[in-house]
Scaffold this motif. Structure first.
Motif, PDB file in Angstrom:
ATOM      1  N   GLY A 123       0.842  -1.194   0.000  1.00 14.24           N
ATOM      2  CA  GLY A 123       0.000   0.000   0.000  1.00 14.24           C
ATOM      3  C   GLY A 123       0.876   1.242   0.000  1.00 14.24           C
ATOM      4  N   PRO A 124       0.671   2.154   0.923  1.00 14.63           N
ATOM      5  CA  PRO A 124       1.441   3.399   0.941  1.00 14.63           C
ATOM      6  C   PRO A 124       2.794   3.259   1.635  1.00 14.63           C
ATOM      7  N   PHE A 125       3.102   2.045   2.093  1.00  9.58           N
ATOM      8  CA  PHE A 125       4.330   1.849   2.878  1.00  9.58           C
ATOM      9  C   PHE A 125       5.421   1.204   2.026  1.00  9.58           C
ATOM     10  N   THR A 126       6.634   1.756   2.094  1.00  9.74           N
ATOM     11  CA  THR A 126       7.783   1.071   1.490  1.00  9.74           C
ATOM     12  C   THR A 126       8.679   0.599   2.629  1.00  9.74           C
ATOM     13  N   ILE A 127       8.907  -0.699   2.616  1.00 12.95           N
ATOM     14  CA  ILE A 127       9.547  -1.322   3.778  1.00 12.95           C
ATOM     15  C   ILE A 127      10.932  -1.809   3.410  1.00 12.95           C
ATOM     16  N   GLU A 128      11.903  -1.475   4.260  1.00 10.24           N
ATOM     17  CA  GLU A 128      13.233  -2.052   4.076  1.00 10.24           C
ATOM     18  C   GLU A 128      13.690  -2.741   5.368  1.00 10.24           C
ATOM     19  N   PRO A 129      13.873  -4.059   5.298  1.00  9.18           N
ATOM     20  CA  PRO A 129      14.441  -4.755   6.463  1.00  9.18           C
ATOM     21  C   PRO A 129      15.930  -4.427   6.586  1.00  9.18           C
ATOM     22  N   ILE A 130      16.385  -4.184   7.788  1.00 11.07           N
ATOM     23  CA  ILE A 130      17.811  -3.876   8.018  1.00 11.07           C
ATOM     24  C   ILE A 130      18.371  -4.925   8.981  1.00 11.07           C
ATOM     25  N   ARG A 131      19.505  -5.471   8.637  1.00 12.03           N
ATOM     26  CA  ARG A 131      20.077  -6.530   9.483  1.00 12.03           C
ATOM     27  C   ARG A 131      20.444  -6.000  10.872  1.00 12.03           C
ATOM     28  N   VAL A 132      19.919  -6.649  11.911  1.00 17.63           N
ATOM     29  CA  VAL A 132      20.377  -6.374  13.280  1.00 17.63           C
ATOM     30  C   VAL A 132      20.865  -7.683  13.881  1.00 17.63           C
ATOM     31  N   THR A 133      21.492  -7.595  15.034  1.00 13.57           N
ATOM     32  CA  THR A 133      21.958  -8.797  15.725  1.00 13.57           C
ATOM     33  C   THR A 133      21.184  -8.954  17.036  1.00 13.57           C
ATOM     34  N   HIS A 134      21.080 -10.211  17.465  1.00 13.43           N
ATOM     35  CA  HIS A 134      20.250 -10.548  18.623  1.00 13.43           C
ATOM     36  C   HIS A 134      20.718 -11.938  19.058  1.00 13.43           C
ATOM     37  N   SER A 135      20.038 -12.567  19.995  1.00 16.34           N
ATOM     38  CA  SER A 135      20.458 -13.919  20.382  1.00 16.34           C
ATOM     39  C   SER A 135      20.069 -14.954  19.334  1.00 16.34           C
ATOM     40  N   LEU A 136      19.150 -14.586  18.468  1.00 17.80           N
ATOM     41  CA  LEU A 136      18.722 -15.478  17.394  1.00 17.80           C
ATOM     42  C   LEU A 136      19.363 -15.002  16.091  1.00 17.80           C
ATOM     43  N   VAL A 137      19.370 -15.832  15.070  1.00 20.87           N
ATOM     44  CA  VAL A 137      19.966 -15.438  13.791  1.00 20.87           C
ATOM     45  C   VAL A 137      18.920 -14.798  12.888  1.00 20.87           C
ATOM     46  N   ASP A 138      19.393 -14.140  11.844  1.00 14.77           N
ATOM     47  CA  ASP A 138      18.554 -13.618  10.760  1.00 14.77           C
ATOM     48  C   ASP A 138      17.450 -12.681  11.269  1.00 14.77           C
ATOM     49  N   CYS A 139      17.849 -11.733  12.118  1.00 15.57           N
ATOM     50  CA  CYS A 139      16.888 -10.786  12.697  1.00 15.57           C
ATOM     51  C   CYS A 139      16.978  -9.456  11.952  1.00 15.57           C
ATOM     52  N   VAL A 140      15.877  -8.768  11.859  1.00 16.71           N
ATOM     53  CA  VAL A 140      15.898  -7.466  11.195  1.00 16.71           C
ATOM     54  C   VAL A 140      15.150  -6.394  11.981  1.00 16.71           C
ATOM     55  N   ALA A 141      15.579  -5.161  11.764  1.00 14.24           N
ATOM     56  CA  ALA A 141      14.770  -3.999  12.098  1.00 14.24           C
ATOM     57  C   ALA A 141      14.008  -3.638  10.828  1.00 14.24           C
TER      58      ALA A 141
END
Lengths: 553, 553
Positions: free
Chosen positions: B128-146
């Motif tokens: 819709g009106p939103f353009t989304i970009e996942p950004i790599r972050v780190t956490h205790s789990l793998v493959d996490c994003v902001a």
């Protein structure tokens, strides 16, 4: 008969925290050290307190010579009414400890029939084959003692709860010399407090909180709510002292806090300047910056004064934006959720909250010996045998390992409730077991509600049955979604009219509670339990187990 | 319609830990960030999980464009089956997150009807009106994003759960550059993880546990039981690596651990050398010093593999004297009693137990940003407005204070579940509320028991009613003192024959349980609940609420 052997029989506190109780037996004579309670785990619903199973003492009733109390905390004296209702034996304690005991026995209408005998540090006395000397120790409470017990095979020392505080606020320091003297003469067995075996180093003195508390007093602009354990007489003393020096009047709120401060004042442990105390009703007459409220409820107990103040449901304790609430206490494991619930409510009122979050500075110190103090005591006494007391299995085990590793003790042994250990001059061994365990009691007691307290064994459950009110609460609106259900079993044959009225009682309690109270399940469950219990006792003289259950939708 | 304003509507996780869920709305378009669950407080008996009330999303069903997942932890994805049963919308997640989601949806037989769309760090897409970009972050789990979400009024960044780990074991470091770039271009609103706002400084890297774990491997003489959260892929990787280098074969025990390790292996997050893994049945074929058992159950979950091993009730995980049990995890507040119960059982088997007792060394690190990382993120992004997410009220408040005090943010605002906040390019304000709250679900799921899982709203309680088995257990003997009671309401009209048989089911479960299991109320209650539920579902196709109650005497 014990055939020339001294028996050590722990009945509580070895394998759990709380309900400390231990028997020492030589032939036909038994003395009991402490008679504590513990607070139930969440699995034990509708139960107020837990006390040790004393089947062994009841079966050996005619041999019990007395109960020796090391100090006045609930986990050492709270089971007394229960034990004394089964065994009418003399109770020995220091002056302050007995003052607490008197209050407790009076509440249970048992004071007249109980023989209370004061003991004093250094005052030796004899019970059957045992010669007992109380030795002054320091702890978070005042007037605490360890016990040195001379038996036919040698001296047994029980530390009670202790830390080695060389500058307690009342100047009555830990008696290093007496322990050294016993160590020199020879100790057969040391029974030592394990509570803080996980902490390295030394536990700071009770005095050590004063600088940080002083700083907090200096920075606080409006009202200061000071909360600590109601038995923390030292803490109360420091708080009142600081209030006096910072020009704040003091109002004491919460039943346990009021009682405890009065006892401490009577016995000279609190020296309160004239005019310092004000009645809680006068708080509003003073400027906020001139008031300190000493208030009970550090553990988020649902009916405590602080919990009620946090949801604006206390007549006198009104928390305004900008007020400061100081919890000079620790978070007891298991109480996190109720404590944090109260803290969140306080933040929502825009209060400053200072609590043990890791960055609050030294606002509380433990009353128990850390590892170096435990080692110091072992070194002072140099006992032949060592048994750790007061702790879960892992604490006892670690404590025994520390003692053994010092090269001072012949044998450090881990035992648990119900084990029987026999000692001669040269030998210690586990020889059997006796009945031990936990008994759940529904005393009806809560911090601020005085009821006719009756001790009752859950064995009589089949007589009085149980009643379970079930509420369905909408989390958002705080509204009850349908009429509360009340189910019961074994209780006045399930008289439908009584159950219907019970439903109405529950419905009324809900109506009269604020949305904030309803959002706090601990509070609302406790209110319902108390109201329903009162109604049922009044109308049936029965005391069923009452267990409110909340379904959230 | 939102009249040219962007709405932020948290439905879960703001005011509590867990069940994270938030809606972003622009006019007739809504995107949802995360769909988590939380585990119930002890007050909510007989309930397995708690999920957010999504009345708002249901009422606006036709406007919801998709659910964006930041990562695969239960508090971010665990509510999906529940939400998807009400809204059939596409679900966006990274490869690893979607692998967890697939397993979960398959269990609930919902996989075929759900559209799962993989998103990748740096891969922009439009909803819709939103353009989304996942950004790599780190956490205790793998493959996490902001998530950076471009909206008509500006960019909104939601951090998800994160810490700033510059050397995670998989080499996929936190993407500092991308955040810096967004900061340069201008960010309207930052929604940031508050979990560790009480911790000063920086959270150590996931790698940092390796030296201490290596030391433990070096010193362990017999079997090593290594327990960690089953989603701790990094930890699992380090453990397997160390096992390989120290010549230990690895057996993986516990359903969640097996599943998680298989997913991680499939997706290249675990590179396991040939021949390292052995079947749990082969443990006994190897010398103890050549075995590591990777086992689930760090939180003392009653039916977990570790809890069962601790009471010697696991076929393959047998703990012998001298074995070492390492809990590479933290004690989650509220779980103390069950964890310590398991640890005490392990000590009674003479195992060495290494756990987070304050002296174990660095055997675990948090996956959440400490204060300095929170500040770093705020400095990188320099957002106009700031709203803290993920935490109790006191955490949100403290986090907002920190943000405000930095002089970077125009306004930091604390909001809670159900609040509606509206944003323009220059303004942020709270404008109203929507329905929000908690919904309790009795999923029947436990770590090691696979059942036909059915999600059920407690609103239907009146349809299926409840069943309460009441046991009276003698603490000492572990014996049931009388026939268990079973009471019920609203359930098959209280058919007396069915209730009688239910009593027999409970009695049989008790007979077939060991004394140690009976001494562990968590375990015995869970066993009874599962057996009774199975019996009732089989014979009536009903799913009443089942709440075992234990009376200890």
């Amino acid at each position: 008969m014990t055939n020339g052997k001294l028996q050590i029989i722990p009945l509580g506190g070895l394998g759990e925290f709380g309900m400390n109780c231990m028997a020492l037996r030589w032939q036909d004579d038994i003395v009991v050290i402490d008679a504590g309670l513990m607070f139930p785990e969440s699995e034990l619903l509708g139960v107020d307190i837990v006390v040790p199973d004393i089947t062994y003492l009841i079966e050996n009733k005619e041999h019990v010579r007395g109960i020796l109390l090391t100090h006045g905390h609930e986990d050492h004296i709270g089971g007394l009414p229960w034990i004394l209702s089964e065994l009418n034996v003399p109770v020995y304690g220091t002056e302050f400890t007995l003052a607490y005991v008197e209050g407790k026995l009076e509440e249970h209408k048992m004071l007249d029939e109980t023989e209370l005998i004061e003991m004093m540090p250094g005052g030796r006395f004899t019970l059957g084959p045992f010669t007992i000397e109380p030795i002054r120790v320091t702890h978070s409470l005042v007037d605490c003692v360890a016990l040195a017990i001379e038996t036919p095979v040698g001296v047994v020392v029980h530390t009670g709860d202790f830390k080695i505080d060389l500058s307690p606020p009342d100047g009555k320091a830990f008696d290093l010399h007496k322990f050294a003297e016993y160590g020199k003469r020879g100790v057969l067995l040391l029974l030592q407090d394990s509570t803080n075996v996980d902490r390295q180093g030394y536990t700071p003195s009770e005095w050590s909180v004063k600088p940080r508390l002083d700083e907090i007093f200096s920075r606080t602009k409006k009202k200061l709510f000071f909360s600590c354990f109601s038995s923390s007489i030292y803490r109360m003393r420091i708080a009142m002292d600081l209030a006096f020096h910072h020009g704040r009047k003091v109002a004491v709120i919460g039943r346990s806090m009021v009682e405890s401060s009065e006892i401490a004042q009577d016995l000279g442990y609190l020296d309160i300047p004239n005019g310092l105390l004000i009645h809680p009703g006068q708080i509003a007459d003073h400027a906020p910056e001139n008031v300190m409220v000493l208030i009970s409820g550090t553990q988020g107990e649902p009916m405590s004064a602080l919990s009620r103040a946090a949801v604006d449901n206390h007549k006198h304790a009104r928390i305004a934006p900008g007020d400061t609430v100081l919890l000079s206490s620790r978070v007891i494991p298991g109480n996190e959720k109720s404590i944090y619930r109260v803290i969140d409510h306080l933040y929502r009122r825009d209060a400053h909250v200072i609590f043990d979050d890791g960055h609050a500075g030294l606002i509380h110190v433990s009353g128990h010996a850390s590892q170096e103090e435990q080692r110091l005591m072992i070194n002072l006494l140099r006992p032949k045998f060592f048994i750790p007391v007061h702790g879960d299995y892992r604490h006892l085990k670690k404590h025994a390992e520390i003692a053994q590793s010092m090269g001072v003790v012949d044998l450090a042994m881990v035992i648990e409730d119900g084990d029987v250990v026999e000692l001669t001059r040269d030998d210690i061994r586990k020889t059997g077991t006796v009945t031990a365990g936990r008994v759940c009691i529904d005393s009806g007691s809560t911090a601020d509600v005085v009821e006719d307290l009756v001790i009752r064994d859950r064995r009589h459950l089949s007589e009085d049955g149980f009643v379970i009110p079930i509420l369905t609460i909408n989390k958002l609106t705080g509204m009850v979604e349908r009429q509360p259900e009340v189910i019961s079993r074994g209780f006045v044959g399930g008289d439908p009219e009584l159950i219907e009225t019970a439903r109405q009682v529950v419905a009324r309690t809900l109506e009269e509670s604020s949305a904030e109270e309803k959002a706090d399940y601990g509070v609302i469950k406790e209110k319902i339990r108390i109201d329903l219990k009162r109604y049922i006792q009044k109308n049936t003289s029965r005391r069923p187990l009452i267990m409110p259950v909340i379904l959230e939708i």
